[in-house]
Design a protein around this motif. Sequence first.
Motif, PDB file in Angstrom:
ATOM      1  N   ASN A  95       0.853  -1.191   0.000  1.00  0.00           N
ATOM      2  CA  ASN A  95       0.000   0.000   0.000  1.00  0.00           C
ATOM      3  C   ASN A  95       0.887   1.239   0.000  1.00  0.00           C
ATOM      4  O   ASN A  95       1.542   1.544   0.992  1.00  0.00           O
ATOM      5  N   ILE A  96       0.895   1.942  -1.112  1.00  0.00           N
ATOM      6  CA  ILE A  96       1.779   3.093  -1.292  1.00  0.00           C
ATOM      7  C   ILE A  96       1.091   4.373  -0.802  1.00  0.00           C
ATOM      8  O   ILE A  96      -0.063   4.645  -1.132  1.00  0.00           O
ATOM      9  N   CYS A  97       1.821   5.152   0.005  1.00  0.00           N
ATOM     10  CA  CYS A  97       1.356   6.479   0.419  1.00  0.00           C
ATOM     11  C   CYS A  97       2.337   7.489  -0.170  1.00  0.00           C
ATOM     12  O   CYS A  97       3.459   7.629   0.324  1.00  0.00           O
ATOM     13  N   ARG A  98       1.913   8.179  -1.191  1.00  0.00           N
ATOM     14  CA  ARG A  98       2.822   9.119  -1.850  1.00  0.00           C
ATOM     15  C   ARG A  98       3.074  10.361  -1.002  1.00  0.00           C
ATOM     16  O   ARG A  98       3.992  11.113  -1.266  1.00  0.00           O
ATOM     17  N   CYS A  99       2.258  10.580   0.024  1.00  0.00           N
ATOM     18  CA  CYS A  99       2.492  11.691   0.941  1.00  0.00           C
ATOM     19  C   CYS A  99       3.492  11.314   2.026  1.00  0.00           C
ATOM     20  O   CYS A  99       3.982  12.194   2.743  1.00  0.00           O
ATOM     21  N   GLY A 100       3.750  10.012   2.200  1.00  0.00           N
ATOM     22  CA  GLY A 100       4.757   9.574   3.156  1.00  0.00           C
ATOM     23  C   GLY A 100       4.295   9.526   4.598  1.00  0.00           C
ATOM     24  O   GLY A 100       5.078   9.804   5.509  1.00  0.00           O
ATOM     25  N   ALA A 101       3.036   9.143   4.827  1.00  0.00           N
ATOM     26  CA  ALA A 101       2.509   9.110   6.200  1.00  0.00           C
ATOM     27  C   ALA A 101       2.727   7.753   6.864  1.00  0.00           C
ATOM     28  O   ALA A 101       1.990   7.381   7.774  1.00  0.00           O
ATOM     29  N   TYR A 102       3.749   7.032   6.442  1.00  0.00           N
ATOM     30  CA  TYR A 102       3.930   5.649   6.891  1.00  0.00           C
ATOM     31  C   TYR A 102       4.074   5.521   8.405  1.00  0.00           C
ATOM     32  O   TYR A 102       3.476   4.630   9.020  1.00  0.00           O
ATOM     33  N   SER A 103       4.863   6.361   9.036  1.00  0.00           N
ATOM     34  CA  SER A 103       5.071   6.254  10.481  1.00  0.00           C
ATOM     35  C   SER A 103       3.763   6.443  11.236  1.00  0.00           C
ATOM     36  O   SER A 103       3.495   5.747  12.228  1.00  0.00           O
ATOM     37  N   ASN A 104       2.948   7.356  10.782  1.00  0.00           N
ATOM     38  CA  ASN A 104       1.665   7.599  11.430  1.00  0.00           C
ATOM     39  C   ASN A 104       0.715   6.417  11.229  1.00  0.00           C
ATOM     40  O   ASN A 104      -0.083   6.095  12.120  1.00  0.00           O
ATOM     41  N   ILE A 105       0.791   5.797  10.060  1.00  0.00           N
ATOM     42  CA  ILE A 105      -0.029   4.613   9.793  1.00  0.00           C
ATOM     43  C   ILE A 105       0.371   3.475  10.727  1.00  0.00           C
ATOM     44  O   ILE A 105      -0.486   2.777  11.288  1.00  0.00           O
ATOM     45  N   VAL A 106       1.662   3.289  10.920  1.00  0.00           N
ATOM     46  CA  VAL A 106       2.145   2.263  11.849  1.00  0.00           C
ATOM     47  C   VAL A 106       1.637   2.537  13.257  1.00  0.00           C
ATOM     48  O   VAL A 106       1.187   1.623  13.970  1.00  0.00           O
TER      49      VAL A 106
END
Length: 212
Positions: free
Chosen positions: A190-201
């Motif tokens: 699941n790609i997040c082009r805004c880069g919210a990966y840490s928040n998703i985790v």
Amino acid sequence: MGRPGDLAMSRRDMVAGATAAAAALTTLPSGARAGSATADKPVMAKVGLTVNGQRRELELDIRTSLLDAAREHLHLTGSKKGCDHGQCGACTMIVDGRRINACLTLAVMHQGSEITTIEGLGQPDNLHPMQAAFIKHDGYQCGYCTPGQICSGVAVLAEIKAGIPSHVTADLNAPTEVSEAEIRERMSGNICRCGAYSNIVEAMTEVAGRQA
């Protein structure tokens, strides 16, 4: 680079070839041309799906993807068409308890399936815990990938709870635990082009804690 004369000859050859192809087409028997036209007609099929707990009956072109069936025929536009090649995860739905890329599967392949889209997880006045956690931890920015992220997140925690291993699971004989490494690995499609990966985790970790 070729000479001007070579280029001119190439163009003449192309025109001649196209003319010959057109002439050959006009000499086909009328039955063959009719057969070709018939082959272009869509083949329709009746498909019965249970979508977000509601039985839905559709008549679809058999080439219709599950994503297009949801968006164009059921008007459930939460699932997004990102890449249409199964590479971004924006179209993720939960089908019979497993997450899939809805753009890569045909609706007719899911006759009788139980399908959950983002609309079926929760609504603004009754949010799913994962939706609420995404809001709390700012797990989105533009929001385009968010429906797929949330559907995938819910399914990922179910996978871990069921003991399904991933590529980073160290011990296949021990219970699978929710960890940052497990979440990042399983959510990598699941790609997040805004880069919210840490928040998703963080959002998924909180929901996993609630489930435990």
